[in-house]
Design a protein around this motif. Structure first.
Motif, PDB file in Angstrom:
ATOM      1  N   LEU A  86       4.523  -2.278  -3.305  1.00 46.77           N
ATOM      2  CA  LEU A  86       3.313  -2.278  -2.906  1.00 46.77           C
ATOM      3  C   LEU A  86       2.882  -0.941  -2.159  1.00 46.77           C
ATOM      4  O   LEU A  86       1.605  -1.040  -2.027  1.00 46.77           O
ATOM      5  CB  LEU A  86       3.144  -3.405  -1.931  1.00 46.77           C
ATOM      6  CG  LEU A  86       3.343  -4.882  -2.472  1.00 46.77           C
ATOM      7  CD1 LEU A  86       3.110  -5.983  -1.351  1.00 46.77           C
ATOM      8  CD2 LEU A  86       2.324  -5.141  -3.638  1.00 46.77           C
ATOM      9  N   LYS A  87       3.610  -0.182  -1.605  1.00 47.54           N
ATOM     10  CA  LYS A  87       3.050   1.000  -0.918  1.00 47.54           C
ATOM     11  C   LYS A  87       2.822   1.989  -1.962  1.00 47.54           C
ATOM     12  O   LYS A  87       2.194   2.920  -1.541  1.00 47.54           O
ATOM     13  CB  LYS A  87       4.086   1.406   0.112  1.00 47.54           C
ATOM     14  CG  LYS A  87       5.565   1.516  -0.754  1.00 47.54           C
ATOM     15  CD  LYS A  87       6.848   1.830   0.612  1.00 47.54           C
ATOM     16  CE  LYS A  87       8.004   1.872  -0.150  1.00 47.54           C
ATOM     17  NZ  LYS A  87       9.080   1.254   0.695  1.00 47.54           N
ATOM     18  N   ILE A  88       3.193   1.940  -3.394  1.00 42.22           N
ATOM     19  CA  ILE A  88       2.776   2.874  -4.195  1.00 42.22           C
ATOM     20  C   ILE A  88       1.419   2.513  -4.792  1.00 42.22           C
ATOM     21  O   ILE A  88       1.115   1.593  -5.199  1.00 42.22           O
ATOM     22  CB  ILE A  88       3.953   2.680  -5.370  1.00 42.22           C
ATOM     23  CG1 ILE A  88       5.317   2.836  -4.968  1.00 42.22           C
ATOM     24  CG2 ILE A  88       3.483   3.726  -6.475  1.00 42.22           C
ATOM     25  CD1 ILE A  88       6.416   2.955  -5.939  1.00 42.22           C
ATOM     26  N   HIS A  89       0.534   3.623  -4.781  1.00 45.16           N
ATOM     27  CA  HIS A  89      -0.567   3.376  -5.461  1.00 45.16           C
ATOM     28  C   HIS A  89      -0.859   4.230  -6.866  1.00 45.16           C
ATOM     29  O   HIS A  89      -1.890   4.683  -7.214  1.00 45.16           O
ATOM     30  CB  HIS A  89      -1.834   3.895  -4.347  1.00 45.16           C
ATOM     31  CG  HIS A  89      -1.502   2.698  -3.387  1.00 45.16           C
ATOM     32  ND1 HIS A  89      -2.258   1.070  -3.587  1.00 45.16           N
ATOM     33  CD2 HIS A  89      -1.260   2.256  -2.066  1.00 45.16           C
ATOM     34  CE1 HIS A  89      -1.986   0.662  -2.500  1.00 45.16           C
ATOM     35  NE2 HIS A  89      -1.376   1.433  -1.633  1.00 45.16           N
ATOM     36  N   ASP A  90       0.022   5.049  -7.020  1.00 42.44           N
ATOM     37  CA  ASP A  90       0.173   5.764  -8.488  1.00 42.44           C
ATOM     38  C   ASP A  90       0.386   4.944  -9.367  1.00 42.44           C
ATOM     39  O   ASP A  90       1.379   4.371  -9.433  1.00 42.44           O
ATOM     40  CB  ASP A  90       1.065   7.145  -8.410  1.00 42.44           C
ATOM     41  CG  ASP A  90       1.093   8.247  -9.386  1.00 42.44           C
ATOM     42  OD1 ASP A  90       0.240   8.842  -9.495  1.00 42.44           O
ATOM     43  OD2 ASP A  90       2.121   7.710 -10.255  1.00 42.44           O
ATOM     44  N   HIS A  91      -0.538   5.078 -10.363  1.00 44.59           N
ATOM     45  CA  HIS A  91      -0.661   3.897 -11.510  1.00 44.59           C
ATOM     46  C   HIS A  91       0.549   4.236 -12.381  1.00 44.59           C
ATOM     47  O   HIS A  91       1.261   3.209 -12.804  1.00 44.59           O
ATOM     48  CB  HIS A  91      -1.900   4.058 -12.082  1.00 44.59           C
ATOM     49  CG  HIS A  91      -3.095   3.480 -11.466  1.00 44.59           C
ATOM     50  ND1 HIS A  91      -4.213   3.262 -11.875  1.00 44.59           N
ATOM     51  CD2 HIS A  91      -3.122   2.941 -10.093  1.00 44.59           C
ATOM     52  CE1 HIS A  91      -5.005   2.802 -11.032  1.00 44.59           C
ATOM     53  NE2 HIS A  91      -4.525   2.857  -9.954  1.00 44.59           N
ATOM     54  N   GLU A 150      -3.505  -5.957  -6.482  1.00 46.00           N
ATOM     55  CA  GLU A 150      -3.874  -5.560  -7.829  1.00 46.00           C
ATOM     56  C   GLU A 150      -3.087  -4.619  -8.535  1.00 46.00           C
ATOM     57  O   GLU A 150      -2.976  -4.197  -9.712  1.00 46.00           O
ATOM     58  CB  GLU A 150      -5.301  -4.832  -7.626  1.00 46.00           C
ATOM     59  CG  GLU A 150      -6.184  -4.586  -8.543  1.00 46.00           C
ATOM     60  CD  GLU A 150      -7.692  -4.622  -8.129  1.00 46.00           C
ATOM     61  OE1 GLU A 150      -8.008  -5.348  -7.314  1.00 46.00           O
ATOM     62  OE2 GLU A 150      -8.195  -3.586  -8.909  1.00 46.00           O
ATOM     63  N   HIS A 151      -1.891  -4.378  -7.694  1.00 41.30           N
ATOM     64  CA  HIS A 151      -0.869  -3.493  -8.284  1.00 41.30           C
ATOM     65  C   HIS A 151      -0.268  -4.134  -9.728  1.00 41.30           C
ATOM     66  O   HIS A 151       0.148  -3.445 -10.627  1.00 41.30           O
ATOM     67  CB  HIS A 151       0.340  -3.258  -7.476  1.00 41.30           C
ATOM     68  CG  HIS A 151      -0.097  -2.775  -6.226  1.00 41.30           C
ATOM     69  ND1 HIS A 151      -0.720  -3.555  -5.233  1.00 41.30           N
ATOM     70  CD2 HIS A 151       0.656  -1.611  -5.284  1.00 41.30           C
ATOM     71  CE1 HIS A 151      -1.064  -2.777  -4.146  1.00 41.30           C
ATOM     72  NE2 HIS A 151      -0.035  -1.775  -4.163  1.00 41.30           N
TER      73      HIS A 151
END
Ligand code: SF4
Lengths: 160, 423
Positions: free
Chosen positions: A24-29, A67-68
């Motif tokens: 969840l801490k990742i926001h790179d698609h 939304e991940h």
């Protein structure tokens, strides 16, 4: 829309399965997409092609608001998820973010489509054409506002 | 209209609404945390590439930020996320930012009530699925994803479909070993994890009226586990007192008026047994006594569901003067709760029993960090979800239960009904 279907028939496939909590801490698609469906199929991201579909049991996407989950699926190439029902936040996220289409099908359709079948989806006529077994199935129509948001390309492009 | 419908009607400037109507409603309060916040920032970055620029948020005073999932920073990525929140809050003038290690902070849903950030009658959206929790204050509290939150932040509005409402009347004489957690686990076992999909779960009845606010919050918190859009309880004297102790802000409570419900369930709880939800679903409820052969190797007392002051008091009542047999973690849900627990001597009880007391954080509840489960671990937990991999390895197992059951089980090393430990 035309592609291969990846079938996971169990009900209640939740967001911890679609995209596990530690990511969840990742926001790179692109990075997120590597972990899509990791809780049920570790190989998922390698076997999905652009425009492919997921076919799943009821209440797909239950659990968290992340939304991940739709981001990871859509970045893998998934164009639509077909299921008898969806969890509400997952459904909204798919539509409002413009990531992929949540398509509601009949329960009986789930049994009649097999893993790896080729499907063609005709949104104009709300139909699924299974090119492998040559059967046709219907999909539920979108409520008017949802349809408008989809046509706009997401909530941000929709004009009230 | 019932209370949820009346709040939606007010927020969308209509005289009335009915289930199925789709409306755009004005938002009163909005929350993001260290997972949804960076997600929302990312959405704004993507939009700006497409020419949609965010120059200012709709109302900086109505937005608040929590740091809860990955605090203390679990690694470099979470540290970056947390620092990005600070920069972002400063840029848009958001002052209510509850920072780890800087006075009051804690789990977002705990702050919403503990700090009275949301008031009765308000329409509150949060970037987290358990935003439903705050409905216990008589607010319409709905969880949303990043795009919806970003939209609401920009426009102060969001679309909503008016939900159907199911009323749950909880009546009878509540036995002392039964907590709100047992009641909601029982309801979810009966209706299933999609039993209230897209719907409102409203709670009423003499048991609810007599419940403290913190216990009510456990009911609404877990409406998310039944797929509900929101959980709600009509505000009453308990609500007023709770809020007045925390804020001087005034509010106009909204009550139902000739309410209509899709369905009504009545639960008479006098004979309810302490329950446990078995892996891997909150709907797998079974009596704790039926599971007393299940050995555990970890007990977790934490989260927005099960680490409020009252939860800690109940757990301490069992642990007082005893020793835990398995690793036990206690993480109070907010700094203010930690302080109150300390002053009441609860922290001494936990530590003398051999448990570790950690800082307020989501931690292992969502498998983030701070004690996540290994493949063979079997944990009993006061949290709200036990899907595969929720607290760690996909094959690890989590049993959900009340703080009383978790504390009793920690002492025995196996699942235990609180009535079966001597005082
Ligand atoms: S404590 Fe658990 S359920 Fe509550 S907000 Fe944190 S991760 Fe979500």
């Amino acid at each position: 829309m035309k592609g291969t279907v990846h079938k996971y028939s169990r009900d209640n496939i939740d967001t911890d399965v679609i995209l596990p909590g530690p990511y969840l801490k990742i926001h790179d698609h692109a990075e997120l997409s590597k972990h899509a469906m990791e809780g049920i199929d570790i190989d998922f991201s390698n076997k999905v092609g652009k425009g492919d579909f997921i076919l799943a049991g009821s209440n797909f996407g239950c659990g968290s608001s992340r939304e991940h989950a739709p981001i990871a699926l859509s970045h893998c190439g998934i164009g639509a998820v077909l299921a008898p029902s969806f969890a509400r936040i997952f459904y909204r996220n798919c539509v409002d973010g413009g990531y992929l289409l949540p398509l509601e099908i009949e329960k009986s359709t789930l049994e009649q489509i097999s893993d790896k079948d080729t499907l063609e989806i005709d949104l104009q006529n709300n139909q699924i054409h299974d090119m492998t077994n040559r059967k046709k199935f219907s999909i539920a129509t979108f409520p008017p506002l949802i349809k408008k948001i989809i046509d706009a390309g997401g909530l941000m492009y929709y004009k009230e | 209209m019932n209370i949820t419908e009346k709040i939606i009607a007010r927020a969308s400037n209509r005289n009335s609404v009915s289930p199925g109507d789709v409306v755009f409603a004005n938002v009163d309060k909005l929350m993001i945390h260290d997972v949804s916040g960076p997600g929302v920032i990312k959405v704004f970055e993507e939009w700006s590439k497409k020419g949609i620029q965010l120059d200012k948020v709709w109302n900086a005073d109505k937005i608040w930020i929590a740091e809860d999932h990955f605090v203390p920073s679990a690694d470099r990525i979470s540290a970056e996320n947390i620092s990005s929140l600070t920069k972002w809050a400063e840029k848009f003038g958001i002052k209510k930012h509850f920072k780890f290690g800087l006075g009051q902070y804690g789990i977002c849903h705990t702050l919403s009530h503990e700090e009275a950030l949301v008031l009765p009658g308000e329409f509150y959206v949060g970037g987290d699925s358990h935003t439903n929790t705050t409905g216990a204050l008589g607010a319409l509290a709905v969880g949303l994803g990043h795009t919806d939150i970003a939209y609401a932040m920009m426009h102060g509005r969001i679309w909503l479909k008016v939900p159907e409402t199911i009323l749950f009347k909880i009546i009878g004489k509540k036995p002392p070993h039964i907590m709100a957690k047992d009641i909601i686990l029982k309801i979810i076992s009966d209706i299933g994890t999609d039993g209230a999909n897209y719907k409102t779960m409203e709670f009423a009845g003499n048991v609810v009226s007599q419940m403290s606010m913190e216990e009510r919050l456990t009911l609404t918190n877990m409406t998310t586990e039944a797929g509900a859009k929101n959980g709600i309880i009509e505000p009453d004297a308990v609500t007023d007192e709770y809020i007045q102790q925390r804020t001087a802000d005034s509010y106009k409570p909204i009550l139902g008026d000739d309410p209509h419900y899709l369905e009504e369930y009545t639960y008479e709880i006098e004979k309810l047994e302490p329950l446990v939800a078995k892996p891997y679903s909150p709907q797998n409820g079974a009596a704790a006594r039926e599971l007393q052969t299940v050995e555990i190797n970890k007990a977790y007392i934490g989260s927005c569901t099960g680490a409020k002051l009252e939860d800690l008091r109940q757990a301490a009542q069992i642990l007082k003067g005893k020793k835990v047999k398995v690793r036990t973690e206690v993480l109070p849900a907010a700094q203010s709760i930690y302080i109150k627990a300390m002053k009441e001597g609860l922290i001494d009880i936990f530590m003398e029993a051999g448990a570790v007391v950690g800082p307020p954080t989501c931690g292992a509840c969502c498998g983030a960090h701070m004690g996540i489960l290994a493949k063979d671990d079997i944990c009993i937990s006061t949290t709200n979800r036990n899907f595969p991999g929720r607290m760690g390895h996909v094959e690890s197992q989590t049993y959900l239960a009340s703080p009383l059951v978790v504390a009793a089980s920690a002492i025995k090393g196996k699942i235990t009904d609180p009535r079966d430990v001597s005082n």
